[in-house]
Write a protein that holds these residues in place. Structure first.
Motif, short mmCIF file in Angstrom:
data_model
loop_
_atom_site.label_atom_id
_atom_site.label_comp_id
_atom_site.label_asym_id
_atom_site.label_seq_id
_atom_site.Cartn_x
_atom_site.Cartn_y
_atom_site.Cartn_z
N LYS A 90 68.67 -27.49 -74.15
CA LYS A 90 69.02 -27.33 -75.55
C LYS A 90 68.15 -28.19 -76.47
O LYS A 90 68.15 -28.00 -77.68
CB LYS A 90 70.50 -27.65 -75.77
CG LYS A 90 71.43 -26.66 -75.09
CD LYS A 90 72.88 -27.00 -75.36
CE LYS A 90 73.81 -25.99 -74.70
NZ LYS A 90 75.25 -26.29 -74.97
N LEU A 91 67.43 -29.14 -75.88
CA LEU A 91 66.55 -30.00 -76.67
C LEU A 91 65.13 -29.44 -76.78
O LEU A 91 64.31 -29.98 -77.51
CB LEU A 91 66.51 -31.40 -76.07
CG LEU A 91 67.85 -32.13 -75.99
CD1 LEU A 91 67.65 -33.55 -75.48
CD2 LEU A 91 68.56 -32.15 -77.34
N GLY A 116 65.11 -21.72 -67.79
CA GLY A 116 64.83 -22.94 -68.51
C GLY A 116 64.63 -24.18 -67.66
O GLY A 116 64.32 -25.24 -68.18
N TRP A 117 64.81 -24.05 -66.33
CA TRP A 117 64.68 -25.21 -65.44
C TRP A 117 63.48 -25.08 -64.53
O TRP A 117 63.07 -23.97 -64.18
CB TRP A 117 65.93 -25.37 -64.57
CG TRP A 117 67.19 -25.70 -65.30
CD1 TRP A 117 68.28 -24.90 -65.44
CD2 TRP A 117 67.51 -26.92 -65.98
NE1 TRP A 117 69.26 -25.54 -66.16
CE2 TRP A 117 68.81 -26.78 -66.50
CE3 TRP A 117 66.82 -28.12 -66.19
CZ2 TRP A 117 69.44 -27.79 -67.23
CZ3 TRP A 117 67.44 -29.12 -66.92
CH2 TRP A 117 68.74 -28.95 -67.42
N MET A 118 62.95 -26.22 -64.08
CA MET A 118 61.92 -26.27 -63.06
C MET A 118 62.30 -27.33 -62.04
O MET A 118 62.80 -28.39 -62.40
CB MET A 118 60.55 -26.62 -63.66
CG MET A 118 60.07 -25.66 -64.72
SD MET A 118 58.39 -26.07 -65.30
CE MET A 118 57.43 -25.46 -63.90
N THR A 119 62.07 -27.04 -60.75
CA THR A 119 62.26 -28.07 -59.74
C THR A 119 61.06 -29.01 -59.79
O THR A 119 60.00 -28.67 -60.34
CB THR A 119 62.37 -27.47 -58.34
OG1 THR A 119 61.11 -26.84 -58.01
CG2 THR A 119 63.48 -26.41 -58.28
N ARG A 161 57.21 -28.70 -71.83
CA ARG A 161 57.91 -29.32 -70.72
C ARG A 161 58.61 -30.59 -71.20
O ARG A 161 58.02 -31.41 -71.89
CB ARG A 161 56.94 -29.69 -69.59
CG ARG A 161 56.13 -28.52 -69.03
CD ARG A 161 57.00 -27.57 -68.23
NE ARG A 161 56.21 -26.49 -67.65
CZ ARG A 161 56.10 -25.26 -68.18
NH1 ARG A 161 56.74 -24.98 -69.32
NH2 ARG A 161 55.38 -24.33 -67.59
N LEU A 162 59.88 -30.74 -70.82
CA LEU A 162 60.63 -31.98 -71.02
C LEU A 162 60.93 -32.54 -69.64
O LEU A 162 61.59 -31.88 -68.83
CB LEU A 162 61.94 -31.73 -71.78
CG LEU A 162 61.83 -31.15 -73.19
CD1 LEU A 162 63.22 -31.03 -73.80
CD2 LEU A 162 60.91 -31.98 -74.07
N GLN A 256 59.40 -31.00 -81.69
CA GLN A 256 59.97 -31.41 -80.42
C GLN A 256 60.46 -32.85 -80.46
O GLN A 256 61.53 -33.17 -79.95
CB GLN A 256 58.92 -31.26 -79.31
CG GLN A 256 59.44 -31.58 -77.91
CD GLN A 256 60.61 -30.70 -77.54
OE1 GLN A 256 60.45 -29.54 -77.18
NE2 GLN A 256 61.83 -31.25 -77.61
N LEU A 257 59.70 -33.72 -81.08
CA LEU A 257 60.10 -35.12 -81.19
C LEU A 257 61.42 -35.27 -81.94
O LEU A 257 62.28 -36.08 -81.57
CB LEU A 257 59.01 -35.93 -81.87
CG LEU A 257 59.26 -37.43 -81.99
CD1 LEU A 257 59.29 -38.08 -80.61
CD2 LEU A 257 58.18 -38.09 -82.86
N GLU A 258 61.60 -34.48 -82.99
CA GLU A 258 62.82 -34.56 -83.78
C GLU A 258 64.06 -34.20 -82.98
O GLU A 258 65.16 -34.66 -83.29
CB GLU A 258 62.72 -33.60 -84.98
CG GLU A 258 61.74 -34.05 -86.05
CD GLU A 258 61.56 -33.00 -87.12
OE1 GLU A 258 62.15 -31.89 -86.98
OE2 GLU A 258 60.84 -33.27 -88.11
N ARG A 259 63.91 -33.41 -81.94
CA ARG A 259 65.06 -32.96 -81.16
C ARG A 259 65.46 -33.95 -80.07
O ARG A 259 66.51 -33.77 -79.44
CB ARG A 259 64.75 -31.59 -80.55
CG ARG A 259 64.52 -30.52 -81.59
CD ARG A 259 64.15 -29.18 -80.94
NE ARG A 259 65.27 -28.60 -80.24
CZ ARG A 259 66.21 -27.81 -80.79
NH1 ARG A 259 66.14 -27.54 -82.09
NH2 ARG A 259 67.18 -27.30 -80.06
N LEU A 260 64.62 -34.95 -79.82
CA LEU A 260 64.91 -35.91 -78.75
C LEU A 260 65.63 -37.15 -79.28
O LEU A 260 65.45 -37.53 -80.42
CB LEU A 260 63.61 -36.32 -78.06
CG LEU A 260 62.85 -35.21 -77.34
CD1 LEU A 260 61.56 -35.73 -76.74
CD2 LEU A 260 63.72 -34.58 -76.24
#
Length: 260
Positions: A90-91, A116-119, A161-162, A256-260
């Motif tokens: 969600k971020l 939305g996920w990666m191992t 990528r987060l 992206q920075l604003e969402r973290l």
């Protein structure tokens, strides 16, 4: 650990480059796909759900501050921790205007996020030495990776990528981001300059690479943004056969920075 990961220069492996450059005669050959090579990927398993917050919907500041009173930076840090403890997906920044979902990987030999996920193993395939990178992730106690890939225009691609590390004595997100930033001033592996600061970040930088031209191929343009906040490192790439402006990558990085 650094010596074990990369004995040659003590640094972590760099990201892979873009998938093969498009041949200028691709239309004649009937190539209608994007720049990347198609593939399928299956996630190993979803991350362990986290307990719900005791006060769902809590926003910062929780109530209006008295006139003239400044926000408490410690409270702001606690609020960011609450955000990153939830669903990391969600971020991620929303899909940019005009962008579309893709079913092919952005990086040569890499993987696509699944829901939305990666191992850690999938994410490691996006690096030149994926074996060393996976070993690094395991030793640094990586927690999870959220990602998104889009295409834009005829050949443009965007990858976000987060990467989140578990809390501990190490500086996972800091060390990881800095290891990638180390490459960027180099002309053979990075953008060839120190980059520009991301507004609102004391550590983030964005870069626009020199265009790559090869006879018989379409030109390749690339931009990248790197930074971290708390235990999360963000990494954004844009690839295209048309010029990419600093504003293009800067805007994505700031959002992206604003969402973290």
């Amino acid at each position: 650990m650094r010596d074990a990961v990369s004995a040659a220069d003590g640094r972590l492996p760099r990201r892979r480059g873009r998938t093969a450059l498009l041949i200028a005669t691709a239309a004649v050959l009937g190539l209608v796909a994007g720049i990347a090579v198609g593939y399928g990927v299956q996630a190993e398993r979803p991350p362990t759900p986290l307990p719900a917050l005791a006060q769902p919907g809590l926003a910062y500041p929780g109530k209006a501050l008295p006139e003239g009173r400044e926000p408490d930076p410690l409270s702001d840090k606690e609020d960011r921790s609450r955000r990153t403890a939830g669903d990391l997906r969600k971020l991620l920044i929303p899909r940019p205007k005009g962008a579309r979902e893709v079913d092919v990987p952005t990086f040569d030999g890499g993987s696509l996020p699944v829901d939305g996920w990666m191992t850690a193993a999938d994410y490691a395939t996006e690096y030149v030495d994926e074996g060393s990178m996976f070993e690094y992730f395991a030793e640094e106690d990586i927690r999870r990776v959220a990602g998104a890939d889009w295409e834009r225009g005829q050949y443009g691609q965007i990858a976000v990528r987060l990467v989140q590390f578990r809390s501990g004595a190490g500086m996972g997100a800091v060390d990881f981001a800095e290891s990638q930033l180390d490459y960027m001033p180099e002309s053979d592996e990075g953008a060839g300059y120190a980059g520009d600061p991301i507004k609102g970040s004391g550590n983030g930088r964005y870069f626009v690479y020199p265009v790559q031209n090869k006879p018989g191929y379409l030109p390749l343009y690339e931009a990248r943004a790197l930074g971290y906040r708390g235990d999360v490192m963000f990494d954004i790439h844009i690839f295209d056969t048309r010029p990419i402006s600093k504003r293009d990558i800067r805007t994505l990085a700031e959002r992206q920075l604003e969402r973290l």
